[in-house]
Each structure stands twice: as structure tokens, then as C-alpha cells.
Design a protein around this motif. Sequence first.
Motif, short mmCIF file in Angstrom:
data_model
loop_
_atom_site.label_atom_id
_atom_site.label_comp_id
_atom_site.label_asym_id
_atom_site.label_seq_id
_atom_site.Cartn_x
_atom_site.Cartn_y
_atom_site.Cartn_z
N VAL A 41 2.67 86.31 -67.56
CA VAL A 41 2.32 85.04 -66.94
C VAL A 41 0.80 84.97 -66.77
N LEU A 42 0.22 83.84 -67.16
CA LEU A 42 -1.19 83.56 -66.93
C LEU A 42 -1.28 82.33 -66.04
N THR A 43 -2.02 82.43 -64.94
CA THR A 43 -2.20 81.30 -64.03
C THR A 43 -3.42 80.48 -64.45
N PHE A 44 -3.55 79.29 -63.85
CA PHE A 44 -4.72 78.47 -64.14
C PHE A 44 -6.00 79.17 -63.71
N GLY A 45 -5.94 79.84 -62.56
CA GLY A 45 -7.10 80.61 -62.12
C GLY A 45 -7.38 81.78 -63.06
N GLY A 46 -6.29 82.43 -63.53
CA GLY A 46 -6.45 83.53 -64.47
C GLY A 46 -7.00 83.08 -65.81
N LEU A 47 -6.66 81.86 -66.23
CA LEU A 47 -7.20 81.30 -67.46
C LEU A 47 -8.72 81.15 -67.34
N ARG A 48 -9.17 80.60 -66.24
CA ARG A 48 -10.62 80.44 -66.06
C ARG A 48 -11.32 81.79 -65.99
N GLU A 49 -10.80 82.68 -65.15
CA GLU A 49 -11.44 83.99 -64.98
C GLU A 49 -11.42 84.79 -66.28
N GLY A 50 -10.27 84.83 -66.94
CA GLY A 50 -10.15 85.61 -68.17
C GLY A 50 -11.02 85.06 -69.28
N ALA A 51 -11.05 83.73 -69.42
CA ALA A 51 -11.85 83.12 -70.47
C ALA A 51 -13.34 83.38 -70.24
N GLU A 52 -13.77 83.39 -69.00
CA GLU A 52 -15.18 83.67 -68.72
C GLU A 52 -15.54 85.11 -69.09
N ARG A 53 -14.64 86.04 -68.83
CA ARG A 53 -14.91 87.43 -69.19
C ARG A 53 -14.95 87.61 -70.72
N VAL A 54 -14.03 86.92 -71.41
CA VAL A 54 -14.04 86.99 -72.88
C VAL A 54 -15.31 86.32 -73.41
N ALA A 55 -15.70 85.21 -72.80
CA ALA A 55 -16.93 84.53 -73.23
C ALA A 55 -18.13 85.45 -73.09
N ALA A 56 -18.17 86.21 -72.00
CA ALA A 56 -19.28 87.15 -71.80
C ALA A 56 -19.25 88.24 -72.88
N GLY A 57 -18.05 88.71 -73.24
CA GLY A 57 -17.95 89.70 -74.31
C GLY A 57 -18.42 89.13 -75.64
#
Length: 509
Positions: A41-57
Motif C-alpha cells: 500500500v502506498l498512501t498519498f503522503g507516501g507518494l509525495r515523500e517517496g517521489a521526492e526521495r527518488v527525485a533527489a536520487g
Amino acid sequence: MKDTAYALSASRTLWELVDRRADLTPDRPVLLQDDGPDHRVLTFGGLREGAERVAAGLYGMGVRPGTVVAWQLPTRIETALLSFALARLGAVQSPVIPFYRDREVGFALRESKAEFFAVPGTWRGYDHTGMARRLGAKGVFEAYDDLPDGDPAVLPAPPAEGTSVRWIYWTSGTTSDPKGVLHTDRSLIAGGSCLAHALHLAADDVGSMAFPYAHIAGPDYTVMLLLYGFPAVMFEQFALPDALEGYRRHGVTVAGGSTAFYSMFLAEQRKRPGTKVIPTLRLLAGGGAPKPPDLQHAVTREMGVQLTHGYGMTEVPMITMGSPDDTAENLATTEGRPPAEMEIRIVDGEVRLRGEAVCQGYLDPAQTAEAFDEEGFLRTGDLGHLTGTGHLVLTGRRKDVIIRKGENISAKEIEDLLHGHPAVGDVAVIGLPDAERGERVCAVVERAAQAPGAEEPTLAAVTSYLRAKGLSVHKLPEQLEVVDALPRNETLRKVLKYKLRERYSGTVK
């Protein structure tokens, strides 16, 4: 809920839409991964947080605003995270359908001038990394279970406007090289908004993605989730009846994809008449291919759910959509109505479009010049008309008009009638070269699932059936071919008529 969704649809960029939804409902689920025993399960908050970490990578790898990144990835949570990470950076992304191979992938990489290429490694027995190396792709990296990761503190500000081209989608290329279709964040938001508002969905709905996320339907559907704040189940490998358990487990209320998907669900329902195959399902919705009226009525009657069908294409992800409050007649015989922001003009029978959801053109400027008329309307190549209520009726494609002895014959008219024949599972009507007639009418019929020993359709039976339905004599098929399965693409299972023309053009009946 409706007011909130309409307010969110005014977001300038996809990242702004993600950000605003995460602020509203951070703990609500957005994506549910269902792969047999694997339920995540991915939450809306997890989508934002996870995408930002991937963007930084990705930023650490050298991806910057405007960098072209191609990706060929399956329908997974990780794929959505990578795509939204690229949206956060303002990169230009070029999704490629996972089933494409050297010819299509090589063309997409060359034409887009991709500087990075994300692949799933070896997936479903095929070595995508090896293909990428063989094609000389730049910046190849694998993005399946593991994604680039970094500290979001290094990121530049997100894009402030959504009108720049940041998406390159690819047409199917069934008769020639694919076309690179140019989209903006705003055109994708506009397309997804049309779908979302037409279907009258709510926060307690549960959707499903049984199609490739790399298809234009991927962002179309995800925008709908972000606007209304409900989740969808992602199926990395979709097949019935195996996927049914996932639909039941997650309580899916909205399913679909295209006409072929409706038929598959209906076939499963017919195995268990009287018992709903998916107990929570209330709506089938989709587009991407013509829908025969008989299929509409059969789904409603036998499955006990509504079916709303729409009209879209890679160039315009959502043009019209049927609505649950439409009449049964309009749902069966039209493609629904356009939103207020979509202009439809009929010119010499052809459907032409202008509006925010329409693409910016193609990578090839010559193709762009040919596709748009002098007033900026996109020439679709589809034939149709508008009803008095503003519903769109499609009657076929220009290339699907068969000219027999100087008379125009609509392939779709014959197909719609033949779908009601009990021995016909599906059908494609094509025109074949004919020295005497110019073209002759050929019906290619897919056998219906039926009891062993049942008679298969014959030309005499088919023409007799069509006569009884009132079809004019000059439109009757002169050739019938019966097959186990019609050739289809791997995205929305659309029938590939060009393959049928190639197969049967040399036959004489």
C-alpha cells in the motif's frame, strides 16, 4: 467532494496536484499493489515523500529540469514513484510500453534523444537491460524494486508552470514508425479531469489499473485518483480468471480498460450466472476501442453493473465520456459527451478537436503541420456526428470506410450487428483489394466460447443474419474468415486490422 476535486483540477502542474492531495489526505491509500501474495500500500503522503526521495536520487545522477528520461517499466508502485519524481524535477519523460522491443524502443530512444533510460532488468523472461545495451542507450539504470534515493534538501524548486512539454508518448506505430506525441502537465490534468468528473466517483470507491502504466491511460487514471482521493489496485500481470481474487480482496468498485476487458469480465460472469463475479463492482468504464451496443446491454443485464464508455487517443487522453446518469440508449450508442473545455467540430464527417487536453503536436514538425487545421483543431481521422444532446456518435475511421463499386460502407456498422450473433466472440470487418469491385467486404470472426461441437459461423449464416437485421444487400460481406483469436496490441487489447489486411489481401473468395 466534488468542489474539492474541481478545485484540485486547477493545479498548474502534476506535482502541485500531488502536493495538494497529500496535504488533504496524507494517510489515505492511493496505490494498492496486487501480485499474488505481494500486497503493498502506498498512501498519498507516501507518494509525495517517496517521489521526492527518488527525485533527489535522480538529481544526484545528473537529471535536471528539461533532461529527457525514457522509461520502460511495468505497472508497479515503483513506476509511479519514478514518474512523479521526474515530474517533481521538471524533467521530460518518455514512457515506453514494456512489451515493445528493439524496433520500437530504438526508435523512441533516438527520436526523443533520451539521456537516461530506466528499465526493469529481466522482466517476464526478457532481458530489458541487455536490449538497452544492445541499442546503445545512454544512462541505462534498473528501476524495479530499487530506485535512486537521496535527500530532498538538494532539490531545486518544483516547476512553477504546467504548459511546457514534459511528456513524450508514443502512438502504436501499427502501420509505420510510431509518432512522438507531445504533452504538458496541464493537458494530462485536463484529460484526467474529464474522466474523473464524468464518472461521478467518490472517496470510498476503489479503482483498478489492469493496463500498462506507460500507456497514456496511466496519468489519465492517476489524475482521477489525486482529484477524488481514492485508491486503485495495480496489476503488474493481468489475466483472467487469476486476477479476480485481487479484485475481490480489495473490494474494487470500478474496473475496465477497453472493450476487450468488458468482454473478458462478461465471459467470467457467464461461468457463474446469478452470482456477481466481483461482488463490490458497480461500474465498468474505459475506452480505446469501439464498443458494440449489444455488449453494453449484455454487461448491464448479466453483470448487474453500469458500463460507461469513452473516447480518447494518445493525442487527447480523454475527449468524451459516458456518465452514470446518461440514458441507457446514450450509453449504448454514443461515446458520451465532452467536458465544457473540449471543442468538437465535425468537418466533412471527420471529428476535429480543440482544447486544453489536446497534445501540443508531434516531435516531427511536419507531422504536426499535417495533423492540425488552420484554426488549430486536431484532425482525428475518426468519423462521427453529434446528437442534439451533445453526445458523440462515432461511425468509424476514414481508413475503415470500404469503397465497394463506388459505394461507401462503414466497417463499424457491420461489426456492431455481428457482435449480436451467438457464434461470434468478436469481429473485425476490413476492405480487401478486388479487381472487379475496387474493394470487397471481409468479416474476420473470432469464435465465441461455446460448447464443443457447436457449429461455427459460415458466410451463408452470417449474411442471412445480417439481412434479418436489415443491413443493405450491397454492404453484406463477400468473404468470411474464422479465427481462434484476433490479433491485438498489448495495451488496451485493440484489434490490429493492418495485420488482418496483410494476412488476407492475397486471398480470393
